[in-house]
Design a protein around this motif. Structure first.
Motif, short mmCIF file in Angstrom:
data_model
loop_
_atom_site.label_atom_id
_atom_site.label_comp_id
_atom_site.label_asym_id
_atom_site.label_seq_id
_atom_site.Cartn_x
_atom_site.Cartn_y
_atom_site.Cartn_z
N LEU A 393 0.84 -1.21 0.00
CA LEU A 393 0.00 0.00 0.00
C LEU A 393 0.87 1.25 0.00
O LEU A 393 0.59 2.22 -0.73
N LEU A 394 1.91 1.28 0.82
CA LEU A 394 2.81 2.43 0.84
C LEU A 394 3.49 2.64 -0.50
O LEU A 394 3.65 3.77 -0.96
N ALA A 395 3.91 1.53 -1.12
CA ALA A 395 4.55 1.64 -2.44
C ALA A 395 3.57 2.18 -3.47
O ALA A 395 3.93 3.03 -4.31
N LEU A 396 2.33 1.69 -3.43
CA LEU A 396 1.30 2.18 -4.36
C LEU A 396 1.04 3.66 -4.14
O LEU A 396 0.95 4.44 -5.11
N LEU A 397 0.92 4.09 -2.90
CA LEU A 397 0.67 5.49 -2.59
C LEU A 397 1.84 6.37 -3.03
O LEU A 397 1.65 7.48 -3.54
N TYR A 398 3.07 5.86 -2.85
CA TYR A 398 4.24 6.63 -3.29
C TYR A 398 4.19 6.82 -4.80
O TYR A 398 4.43 7.93 -5.31
N TYR A 399 3.86 5.76 -5.51
CA TYR A 399 3.80 5.87 -6.98
C TYR A 399 2.71 6.86 -7.40
O TYR A 399 2.93 7.71 -8.28
N LEU A 400 1.54 6.77 -6.77
CA LEU A 400 0.42 7.62 -7.17
C LEU A 400 0.66 9.09 -6.86
O LEU A 400 0.18 9.98 -7.57
#
Length: 901
Positions: A393-400
């Motif tokens: 989730l953190l990786a996804l949020l960083y990308y977004l």
């Protein structure tokens, strides 16, 4: 390309990964087990090659030329030249059941959970952007493929959907057990498979662009050299040699300190010997996957220029040429590069989060909890699975929110620089005893602060999260606090600048604080173990360094609450049997059992948490370093004594076996002597009995007719000749064996010799209706030998052939480069299997007295063998004959001298 087709192919590939993982998991305990092969281990290390390698290297090569190679030069140097360092880290981790890089550093510095928490936090903070890079690569690559599709999916939806699927896969195959030290055979097989997929896909697209769109690498390089991009063949003037050096050092450290690399190369290692194959196969893999990076990058510049994102030339070029199948194959390779990294990196981080953040905090916040009475297996699995979800989730949020505008290379390099901050504490910890936790924590924190300030802050400024004045005037308006020119250093590129200052200040803090502060007793003990693991590894495994008491039932209950009752009993019983500990008679736990329990718990909840748990059930007394060293030395002496005793015992066993063999040999010789004497006396008695009987007849009957007297006298002469021949053969054999018989070497016409023998024996040959053929490769065939002795060999072998042949006998002599080969073949009853060597023994017939004994003394073949060996040749029976027998012997061309030997 159709979005539907992309989705079907992507899901199909992921389902294939599920199938491979399931198959490998099911066959772990069968002969079809794949994970135990070093090839799988070496290939799984290819998880180092992520979407950065697959897409980003081409993009970097298109802008900076050969600079990209440093990312792969470092791991190659580390694997080839510094593999003893990797082996030591591996040995320590296996001995202590270490589950992560945070666990390793925490264990080295006194099993302190504070340093484990620091390492975990910084690791998560530094690596999350790297995982986001892979999500970006998946989404962006699909976006490139569906450029002309009318129903294109948003990259946001693609990223979310991919993250969910990877979450499910990682949960199923990466969080199956509470024991973090447990291997993941299905996962490692998938990683090896994905390494092959991305390698083959990249090679295919590289061959297509290089040899189908251009006329080879030479053609591409020639065109680039005459274009405005000719600077790609030279070093970047901005970074220069400092850039090369810093990138090489970073990649050398990344191959060890990236969580995923530590997971696959250390935690997932099945056998230490597998590292040997990895030291050459992994560098070879890196060479192969980078062969076409420059041709693809330069080919993309020639074909598309700046009209396409260079990171995705491997997709856009096939699409431009309407080769959709090739674009899809290449995309599957890129998908494997990204998914492999995400899965392993997420597992490694989730273990660190659960073991070094959540569980220690949980234990500390509930110190009065009676952990002996609580079953925590399911809770630990839930924590670990939630950790996987949090990481993704953190990786996804960083990308977004932050990563969509950054290049693949820039994100990757930032993460490389982050994990490099663990190098002083870890490498110093395995070679320098004086390094302590205060120095390690201080160095890591200072290094990360510098890393954050010099690399992360500029990115936050550029994205509008911080004021632009920081990059214009420096922090607080102080120019020497400029993030990209810290302390006035403005000669390096941003990465080299950050590497220089962060590692320099990290090392200085680690060394100076370690020198000027004292280690605690537990730190000193761990330092001794880590720096001398080859000396103390077995001692540590036995868990002997413990001072205090604990109830056996408490230890048993504690272990049950974390690994389950059945497994706890199995582990304790097996260990007790192995070390001869009677658990039934123990109310107070043996120190070895306590140490073993700590190691098992360390694999489940981390070493620091295991220490905390043990302290809740055991009354541990403070142990001084002098006591630790005394115990270690005593145990080391015991280990050495045991080794010496095993060595002496082995030597004694060998000596006993040798004596038994010698005794058996003497008994065999004695038996052969008895058989020899029996046979000789038997053979001598037969003609002597005949001579005596015939002589007595003549003596007692002087009136016998002259013709009858003549017959008796002829028989006496015949038996006398037979007796003389037997004595001569026995004496000749004794001379051969004693080495007293010398050769008189002359040149002999072998063809003439055989013709004369055939004429001599023609009567008996005709009587038995045999056909004798002689085949020579050339005439005359001149051989160097002792004429009398070699004639005796031919006579013995030919006589045997005549005795046993049914219809035909063949003698052939062929010539090779160094010797003559003589073959004498008959079509008789042949030689029984297993007797091919025994027939050359003296009086071999004496061993078969129950059989009908053919005529002869039983010495002919033994004498023939001695004669041939005296000539420097060999003699044997060809075992390939199903009917009849074939004797073969060789004679060298040149004997030592003509006239004597």
């Amino acid at each position: 390309m159709s979005t539907t087709l992309i989705i079907i192919c992507g899901i199909g590939y992921l389902l294939l990964l599920f199938a491979i993982a399931s198959y490998a998991q099911k066959t772990i305990n069968t002969s079809r087990n794949l994970v135990n092969h070093p090839f799988i281990y070496a290939l799984s290390m290819g998880v180092y090659c992520t979407a950065w390698t697959y897409y980003g290297s081409v993009g970097r090569a298109a802008s900076s030329g050969i600079d990209f190679i440093t990312i792969y030069l470092g791991p190659t140097i580390m694997a080839v030249l510094f593999w003893p360092v990797l082996r030591k880290i591996l040995t320590i981790s296996k001995s202590l059941r270490i589950t992560s890089i945070a666990d390793f550093i925490s264990t080295r510095y006194g099993k302190n959970f504070s340093i484990g928490m620091v390492v975990t936090l910084f690791c998560v903070f530094g690596v999350i952007p790297y995982i986001a890079l892979q999500i970006k690569a998946i989404a962006s690559s699909i976006s490139v493929l569906q450029t002309d599709s009318p129903n294109s999916l948003s990259t946001i939806y693609i990223a979310i959907f991919a993250t969910i699927i990877l979450f499910v896969f990682t949960i199923l195959y990466g969080a199956r057990s509470v024991d973090a030290a447990e291997k993941h055979p299905g996962l490692m097989t998938v990683m090896a498979f994905e390494s092959l997929v991305k390698l083959l896909a990249f090679l295919i697209v590289g061959v297509y662009i290089t040899y189908f769109l251009f006329d080879g690498m030479g053609d591409i390089f020639t065109r680039i050299a005459s274009s405005e991009n000719k600077q790609l063949f030279t070093l970047n003037s901005k970074s220069g040699y400092s850039g090369w050096m810093s990138m090489t050092v970073l990649s050398m450290l990344a191959i060890v300190f990236l969580p995923r690399q530590f997971q696959v190369s250390i935690v997932e290692n099945v056998q230490e010997q597998h590292l040997k194959m990895a030291t050459w196969l992994f560098p070879l893999y890196l060479i192969l996957i980078n062969i076409f990076v420059l041709p693809i990058a330069m080919g993309g510049l020639l074909l598309q220029g700046n009209t396409a994102n260079a990171d995705y030339y491997v997709l856009s070029i096939p699409l431009m040429q309407h080769q959709d199948w090739l674009a899809m194959t290449t995309w599957i390779g890129g998908l494997s590069a990204a998914t492999g990294m995400i899965i392993i990196e997420t597992i490694a981080l989730s273990i660190m989060i659960s073991n070094h953040l959540v569980i220690p905090l949980l234990l500390c916040s509930q110190q009065n909890q009676n952990w002996k009475q609580v079953s925590l297996q399911s809770n630990i699995l839930i924590i670990r699975r939630l950790s996987i979800g949090v990481v993704l989730l953190l990786a996804l949020l960083y990308y977004l929110n932050l990563g969509q505008g950054e290049s693949l290379v820039s994100i990757g390099l930032i993460s490389f620089c982050a994990v490099a901050q663990f190098a002083p504490a870890l490498l110093g910890g395995i070679y320098w005893k004086e390094g302590n936790k205060r120095g390690a924590i201080s160095g890591i924190i200072i290094g990360f602060v510098i890393w954050f300030f010099t690399l992360v802050v500029p990115g936050m400024v550029n994205n509008g999260f911080l004021p632009t004045g920081i990059l214009q005037e420096g922090l607080f308006g102080i120019q020497w606090l400029h993030p990209q020119h810290l302390f006035g250093l403005d000669q390096f590129d941003s990465i080299s600048h950050s590497v220089f200052w962060s590692l320099l200040l990290n090392i200085m803090a680690y060394v100076f604080i370690s020198v000027y502060t004292q280690q605690e007793a537990q730190e000193q003990y761990q330092a001794e173990i880590f720096t001398n693991i080859n000396k103390h590894g077995a001692i540590q495994e036995n868990g002997l360094v413990w001072k205090g008491t604990a109830q056996m039932q408490d230890i048993r209950n504690l272990l049950k609450s974390f690994v389950g009752a059945e497994r706890a009993e199995t582990l304790l019983t097996a260990y007790a049997n192995r070390h001869k500990i009677n658990l039934q008679e123990k109310l107070v736990a043996d120190p070895r059992i306590i140490g073993f329990t700590e190691r098992i718990l360390g694999g489940v909840v981390g070493v620091a948490s295991a220490r905390i748990l043990l302290q809740t059930v055991a009354k541990e007394e403070e142990i001084s370093i002098e006591e630790v060293l005394t115990i270690l030395n005593e145990n080391q002496q015991m280990v050495e004594m045991n080794k010496e005793l095993r060595k002496k015992s082995l030597e004694l066993s060998k000596a006993t076996q040798q004596l038994q063999n010698m005794n058996t040999q003497l008994l065999s010789i004695d038996e052969q002597k008895n058989e020899f004497l029996y046979t000789v006396t038997h053979e001598l008695r037969t003609p002597l009995t005949s001579i005596r009987a015939l002589s007595e007849i003549l003596f007692d009957n002087p009136d016998l007719e002259a013709e009858q007297q003549h017959q008796y006298l002829e028989a006496i002469i015949k038996e006398t000749v037979r007796l003389s021949n037997l004595i001569t053969q026995v004496l000749n054999l004794e001379n051969f064996e004693a080495g007293r018989r010398k050769l008189t070497i002359t040149e002999i016409n072998a063809g003439k010799l055989l013709d004369d023998m055939a004429a001599t024996l023609s009567g008996i040959i005709q009587t038995k209706s045999l056909r004798l053929t002689i085949q020579l490769s050339q005439r005359p065939t001149m051989i160097q030998a002792d004429a009398d002795l070699i004639q005796q060999v031919f006579m013995n072998l030919l006589g045997n052939a005549i005795k046993f042949a049914s219809t035909t006998i063949n003698i052939s002599i062929t010539k090779t480069a160094t010797e003559y080969i003589v073959e004498i073949t008959d079509d008789g009853k042949g030689i029984d299997a297993g007797m091919e060597e025994l027939i050359f023994d003296k009086f071999f017939q004496a061993k078969n007295q129950t059989l009908k004994k053919p005529e002869g003394t039983g010495l002919g073949l033994a004498i023939s063998k001695k004669i041939i060996e005296l000539h420097g040749g060999t003699i044997w029976v060809n075992k390939g004959f199903t009917k009849g027998a074939q004797f073969v012997f060789t004679l060298p061309y040149e004997q030592e001298s003509i006239g004597g030997r």
